[in-house]
Scaffold this motif. Structure first.
Motif, PDB file in Angstrom:
ATOM      1  N   LYS A 104      -8.740 -22.353  60.973  1.00  0.00           N
ATOM      2  CA  LYS A 104      -9.285 -22.056  59.645  1.00  0.00           C
ATOM      3  C   LYS A 104      -8.204 -22.071  58.553  1.00  0.00           C
ATOM      4  CE  LYS A 104     -12.582 -18.793  57.667  1.00  0.00           C
ATOM      5  NZ  LYS A 104     -11.871 -18.212  56.546  1.00  0.00           N
ATOM      6  N   THR A 105      -7.106 -21.342  58.795  1.00  0.00           N
ATOM      7  CA  THR A 105      -6.069 -21.240  57.760  1.00  0.00           C
ATOM      8  C   THR A 105      -5.451 -22.604  57.484  1.00  0.00           C
ATOM      9  OG1 THR A 105      -5.458 -19.427  59.236  1.00  0.00           O
ATOM     10  CG2 THR A 105      -4.309 -19.545  57.146  1.00  0.00           C
ATOM     11  N   VAL A 106      -5.233 -23.358  58.567  1.00  0.00           N
ATOM     12  CA  VAL A 106      -4.629 -24.677  58.422  1.00  0.00           C
ATOM     13  C   VAL A 106      -5.548 -25.595  57.622  1.00  0.00           C
ATOM     14  CG1 VAL A 106      -3.981 -26.692  59.765  1.00  0.00           C
ATOM     15  CG2 VAL A 106      -3.402 -24.436  60.599  1.00  0.00           C
ATOM     16  N   VAL A 107      -6.831 -25.540  57.954  1.00  0.00           N
ATOM     17  CA  VAL A 107      -7.812 -26.374  57.253  1.00  0.00           C
ATOM     18  C   VAL A 107      -7.813 -26.016  55.763  1.00  0.00           C
ATOM     19  CG1 VAL A 107     -10.297 -26.785  56.981  1.00  0.00           C
ATOM     20  CG2 VAL A 107      -9.261 -26.861  59.259  1.00  0.00           C
ATOM     21  N   GLU A 108      -7.756 -24.719  55.485  1.00  0.00           N
ATOM     22  CA  GLU A 108      -7.759 -24.298  54.072  1.00  0.00           C
ATOM     23  C   GLU A 108      -6.558 -24.892  53.337  1.00  0.00           C
ATOM     24  OE1 GLU A 108      -8.069 -20.068  54.405  1.00  0.00           O
ATOM     25  OE2 GLU A 108     -10.247 -20.181  54.744  1.00  0.00           O
ATOM     26  N   THR A 109      -5.417 -24.916  54.015  1.00  0.00           N
ATOM     27  CA  THR A 109      -4.214 -25.487  53.382  1.00  0.00           C
ATOM     28  C   THR A 109      -4.411 -26.977  53.112  1.00  0.00           C
ATOM     29  OG1 THR A 109      -2.991 -23.980  54.784  1.00  0.00           O
ATOM     30  CG2 THR A 109      -1.690 -25.606  53.606  1.00  0.00           C
ATOM     31  N   PHE A 110      -4.925 -27.706  54.118  1.00  0.00           N
ATOM     32  CA  PHE A 110      -5.152 -29.149  53.916  1.00  0.00           C
ATOM     33  C   PHE A 110      -6.098 -29.381  52.727  1.00  0.00           C
ATOM     34  CE2 PHE A 110      -4.613 -29.867  58.781  1.00  0.00           C
ATOM     35  CZ  PHE A 110      -3.240 -29.919  58.639  1.00  0.00           C
ATOM     36  N   LEU A 111      -7.121 -28.546  52.639  1.00  0.00           N
ATOM     37  CA  LEU A 111      -8.104 -28.729  51.555  1.00  0.00           C
ATOM     38  C   LEU A 111      -7.446 -28.448  50.203  1.00  0.00           C
ATOM     39  CD1 LEU A 111     -11.281 -27.018  53.126  1.00  0.00           C
ATOM     40  CD2 LEU A 111     -10.673 -29.432  53.136  1.00  0.00           C
ATOM     41  N   LYS A 112      -6.685 -27.353  50.175  1.00  0.00           N
ATOM     42  CA  LYS A 112      -6.029 -26.971  48.918  1.00  0.00           C
ATOM     43  C   LYS A 112      -5.060 -28.060  48.451  1.00  0.00           C
ATOM     44  CE  LYS A 112      -3.587 -23.144  48.673  1.00  0.00           C
ATOM     45  NZ  LYS A 112      -3.444 -21.918  49.399  1.00  0.00           N
ATOM     46  N   GLU A 113      -4.369 -28.656  49.413  1.00  0.00           N
ATOM     47  CA  GLU A 113      -3.386 -29.695  49.060  1.00  0.00           C
ATOM     48  C   GLU A 113      -4.039 -31.050  48.807  1.00  0.00           C
ATOM     49  OE1 GLU A 113      -0.801 -29.499  52.415  1.00  0.00           O
ATOM     50  OE2 GLU A 113       0.325 -27.789  51.633  1.00  0.00           O
ATOM     51  N   GLY A 114      -5.359 -31.113  48.955  1.00  0.00           N
ATOM     52  CA  GLY A 114      -6.076 -32.365  48.689  1.00  0.00           C
ATOM     53  C   GLY A 114      -5.867 -33.423  49.761  1.00  0.00           C
ATOM     54  N   LYS A 115      -5.441 -33.000  50.992  1.00  0.00           N
ATOM     55  CA  LYS A 115      -5.160 -33.983  52.045  1.00  0.00           C
ATOM     56  C   LYS A 115      -6.391 -34.309  52.877  1.00  0.00           C
ATOM     57  CE  LYS A 115      -0.313 -32.973  52.353  1.00  0.00           C
ATOM     58  NZ  LYS A 115       0.697 -32.100  52.927  1.00  0.00           N
ATOM     59  N   ALA A 116      -7.402 -33.480  52.758  1.00  0.00           N
ATOM     60  CA  ALA A 116      -8.615 -33.690  53.555  1.00  0.00           C
ATOM     61  C   ALA A 116      -9.791 -33.033  52.826  1.00  0.00           C
ATOM     62  CB  ALA A 116      -8.434 -33.072  54.933  1.00  0.00           C
ATOM     63  N   VAL A 117     -10.978 -33.405  53.249  1.00  0.00           N
ATOM     64  CA  VAL A 117     -12.173 -32.744  52.703  1.00  0.00           C
ATOM     65  C   VAL A 117     -13.027 -32.269  53.885  1.00  0.00           C
ATOM     66  CG1 VAL A 117     -12.305 -34.027  50.530  1.00  0.00           C
ATOM     67  CG2 VAL A 117     -13.418 -34.954  52.566  1.00  0.00           C
ATOM     68  N   LEU A 118     -13.854 -31.264  53.610  1.00  0.00           N
ATOM     69  CA  LEU A 118     -14.702 -30.726  54.667  1.00  0.00           C
ATOM     70  C   LEU A 118     -16.126 -31.233  54.471  1.00  0.00           C
ATOM     71  CD1 LEU A 118     -13.762 -28.882  56.912  1.00  0.00           C
ATOM     72  CD2 LEU A 118     -14.643 -26.931  55.635  1.00  0.00           C
ATOM     73  N   LEU A 119     -16.703 -31.778  55.538  1.00  0.00           N
ATOM     74  CA  LEU A 119     -18.074 -32.290  55.450  1.00  0.00           C
ATOM     75  C   LEU A 119     -19.011 -31.344  56.197  1.00  0.00           C
ATOM     76  CD1 LEU A 119     -17.340 -36.041  56.357  1.00  0.00           C
ATOM     77  CD2 LEU A 119     -17.331 -34.985  54.094  1.00  0.00           C
ATOM     78  N   SER A 120     -20.184 -31.144  55.641  1.00  0.00           N
ATOM     79  CA  SER A 120     -21.152 -30.239  56.258  1.00  0.00           C
ATOM     80  C   SER A 120     -21.860 -30.956  57.408  1.00  0.00           C
ATOM     81  CB  SER A 120     -22.188 -29.816  55.219  1.00  0.00           C
ATOM     82  OG  SER A 120     -22.962 -30.953  54.881  1.00  0.00           O
ATOM     83  N   PRO A 121     -22.476 -30.203  58.337  1.00  0.00           N
ATOM     84  CA  PRO A 121     -23.234 -30.849  59.414  1.00  0.00           C
ATOM     85  C   PRO A 121     -24.338 -31.750  58.865  1.00  0.00           C
ATOM     86  CG  PRO A 121     -23.030 -28.483  59.809  1.00  0.00           C
ATOM     87  CD  PRO A 121     -22.446 -28.738  58.468  1.00  0.00           C
ATOM     88  N   GLU A 122     -24.915 -31.343  57.735  1.00  0.00           N
ATOM     89  CA  GLU A 122     -25.982 -32.165  57.133  1.00  0.00           C
ATOM     90  C   GLU A 122     -25.410 -33.516  56.702  1.00  0.00           C
ATOM     91  OE1 GLU A 122     -25.333 -28.913  55.996  1.00  0.00           O
ATOM     92  OE2 GLU A 122     -26.791 -28.217  57.488  1.00  0.00           O
ATOM     93  N   THR A 123     -24.266 -33.497  56.054  1.00  0.00           N
ATOM     94  CA  THR A 123     -23.640 -34.761  55.621  1.00  0.00           C
ATOM     95  C   THR A 123     -23.290 -35.619  56.840  1.00  0.00           C
ATOM     96  OG1 THR A 123     -22.699 -33.593  53.771  1.00  0.00           O
ATOM     97  CG2 THR A 123     -21.734 -35.732  54.246  1.00  0.00           C
ATOM     98  N   LEU A 124     -22.792 -34.966  57.896  1.00  0.00           N
ATOM     99  CA  LEU A 124     -22.399 -35.722  59.095  1.00  0.00           C
ATOM    100  C   LEU A 124     -23.600 -36.433  59.697  1.00  0.00           C
ATOM    101  CD1 LEU A 124     -20.039 -33.077  60.751  1.00  0.00           C
ATOM    102  CD2 LEU A 124     -19.361 -35.220  59.654  1.00  0.00           C
ATOM    103  N   SER A 125     -24.722 -35.721  59.764  1.00  0.00           N
ATOM    104  CA  SER A 125     -25.870 -36.385  60.395  1.00  0.00           C
ATOM    105  C   SER A 125     -26.517 -37.385  59.439  1.00  0.00           C
ATOM    106  CB  SER A 125     -26.864 -35.374  60.977  1.00  0.00           C
ATOM    107  OG  SER A 125     -27.289 -34.517  59.987  1.00  0.00           O
ATOM    108  N   LYS A 126     -26.509 -37.078  58.152  1.00  0.00           N
ATOM    109  CA  LYS A 126     -27.177 -37.982  57.213  1.00  0.00           C
ATOM    110  C   LYS A 126     -26.367 -39.263  56.970  1.00  0.00           C
ATOM    111  CE  LYS A 126     -29.205 -37.673  52.794  1.00  0.00           C
ATOM    112  NZ  LYS A 126     -28.925 -37.033  51.551  1.00  0.00           N
ATOM    113  N   THR A 127     -25.063 -39.112  56.796  1.00  0.00           N
ATOM    114  CA  THR A 127     -24.294 -40.301  56.405  1.00  0.00           C
ATOM    115  C   THR A 127     -23.580 -40.977  57.588  1.00  0.00           C
ATOM    116  OG1 THR A 127     -22.292 -39.058  55.901  1.00  0.00           O
ATOM    117  CG2 THR A 127     -23.841 -39.350  54.106  1.00  0.00           C
TER     118      THR A 127
END
Ligand SMILES: Cc1cc2nc3c(=O)[nH]c(=O)nc-3n(C[C@H](O)[C@H](O)[C@H](O)COP(=O)(O)OP(=O)(O)OC[C@H]3O[C@@H](n4cnc5c(N)ncnc54)[C@H](O)[C@@H]3O)c2cc1C
Length: 423
Positions: A104-127
């Motif tokens: 969790k903490t690592v993911v938050e850092t990646f998101l804050k630094e703009g290195k990754a984005v988080l996709l919701s389960p809905e987005t994963l199944s839809k797209t």
């Protein structure tokens, strides 16, 4: 007098990159690569997926080795020196509740630094047309699959053509004047006293020794320095000398599934305004690589317990059927009845302590091994560090002028910081 100043044993990507930097920074020295295969890069390098990761490492060492290498390769492409077919499809790391909690903490850092984005389960199944909810699916529960809570997408990752990276360093080696001896297996490293006395059974335990060269076809090739870059086979050369290289060979397999019908639709699916399908890494070791140009998916599953160590590289069709296919078809029902049309296996020269390469000297010898599952994406940096280590330099200068302390990847003063984001 040595026949050759520097002999590099092993013409995989690490042997080639090392030979290239040694020769290009020491033009006056003769450098020879001895490879037992019919050509260079045919060992485990040829088995690689060629995946590269940028932006989503937590460890300084991983980040520096991989990111300077990838930047170097990008610039080699941009300059017109080579074409590596770098496909920046991105890495999508699927997170179930457990994995999400752990990172969790690592993911938050990646998101804050703009290195990754988080996709919701809905987005994963839809797209991306993936199944994320296994509620009430007893088979999925039996397999230990749980609902996907999110997908971490890192856009600057991707994969490249490994044989083109091999060709790049092969060409550089040849142009720099490195000699390649192909189809010759080094039988052993020759240990000799530094000052031979001409007495029987030398070297005696009290004599100072050096690696005087290598034995090929029963003949000795004398060398000033020897670099052992034989990947998973490194213990074969070092064990007889009583030198531990801290790696074990672990089998890894890849299966090619042709994309027809529904699978072809999935392969050519685009999302997020036209992006191709990403490389996908699931919580239980399964990963999928979409290969549009091959009209196929490459799929694999990393197994640990029960997979013994050894140099066996025979692919096992039953491994696909028993282990890969069941979770694959759960996440992607489009794979229903899909069989593997071809497959191969190789071995990681696995360093189980920290998953990073070992670059260390003993006597007049340098060992470059242990790149585990990420040697291609770190190859340029490793080659530069090998040169620095062989000549006793404190720092290697990596691509972009990045200074890297050589001892970090050695044995005695090893300092590899922990990677919290292991795929
Ligand atoms: C299935 C699989 C997937 C992978 N995917 C990725 C990935 O996506 N990204 C990534 O970065 N890395 C990946 N890797 C890891 C990567 O392939 C390795 O880290 C890298 O190729 C190691 O390079 P090397 O030069 O140390 O080893 P090798 O390529 O194995 O080279 C060692 C060479 O030494 C030669 N040799 C051995 N013994 C002797 C001898 N006695 N005399 C002469 N020659 C000898 C061998 O023939 C061989 O050519 C993968 C590996 C596998 C197996």
């Amino acid at each position: 007098m040595p026949d050759i100043d520097v002999v590099v044993v092993g013409g995989g990507i690490l042997g080639l990159a090392s030979a290239y930097y040694i020769k290009s920074l020491h033009r006056e020295l003769s450098v020879t690569v001895i490879e037992r295969g019919r050509d260079v890069g045919q060992g485990n390098t040829a088995k690689s997926v060629g995946g590269y990761r940028q932006g989503i490492f937590t460890s300084y060492v991983n980040r520096v080795l991989a990111e300077t290498t990838i930047q170097h390769l990008r610039e080699a492409e941009a300059s017109g020196e080579t074409s590596l077919n770098m496909r920046e499809v991105g890495y999508l790391i699927l997170l179930d509740e457990n994995r999400l909690k752990n990172v969790k903490t690592v993911v938050e850092t990646f998101l804050k630094e703009g290195k990754a984005v988080l996709l919701s389960p809905e987005t994963l199944s839809k797209t991306l047309h993936m199944r994320t909810d296994f509620t009430g699916d007893e088979e999925a529960m039996l397999m230990g699959l749980s609902n996907i809570k999110a997908g971490l997408f890192a856009p600057r990752c991707g994969f490249l053509d490994v044989e083109k990276v091999v060709n790049l360093y092969k060409k550089r080696c040849i142009e720099a004047g490195v000699e390649l001896i192909l189809g010759k297996r080094v039988e052993k490293l020759l240990l000799e006293p530094e000052n031979p006395l001409g007495i029987p059974r030398e070297p005696r335990a009290w004599q100072k020794v050096r690696v005087a060269g290598v034995v090929v076809d029963g003949e000795v090739i004398r060398a000033g320095k020897v670099v052992v870059a034989t990947g998973s086979w490194t213990p074969q050369l070092l064990d007889p000398l009583g030198v531990d290289c801290f790696v074990k060979a672990k089998k890894r397999q890849l299966f090619v599934v042709s994309a027809e019908g529904e699978l072809h639709k999935l392969l050519t699916n685009t999302w997020d305004g036209g992006r191709p399908m990403p490389m996908m890494f699931f919580p239980n070791g399964l990963y999928i690589v979409p290969r549009i140009s091959d009209k196929a998916f490459w799929v694999s599953l990393t197994d640990e317990f029960g997979r013994g160590f050894g140099l066996d590289d025979e692919p096992e069709p039953s491994y696909y059927i028993d282990n890969v296919y069941p979770p694959l078809v759960k996440y992607y029902p489009q794979f229903l009845n899909a069989r593997a049309s071809s497959m191969w296996a190789g071995t990681y020269s696995m360093n189980y302590l920290d998953g990073n390469p070992l670059i260390f000297r003993f006597l007049n010898c340098l060992v470059v091994t242990g790149a585990s599952g990420s040697g291609v994406m770190k190859s340029d940096a490793i080659g530069r560090i090998a040169e620095a280590a062989l000549f006793g330099k404190e720092y290697a200068i990596l691509h972009g002028g990045v200074k890297f302390e050589v001892s970090r990847l050695g044995v005695e003063n090893r300092r590899v910081d922990k990677e919290y984001f292991i795929l």
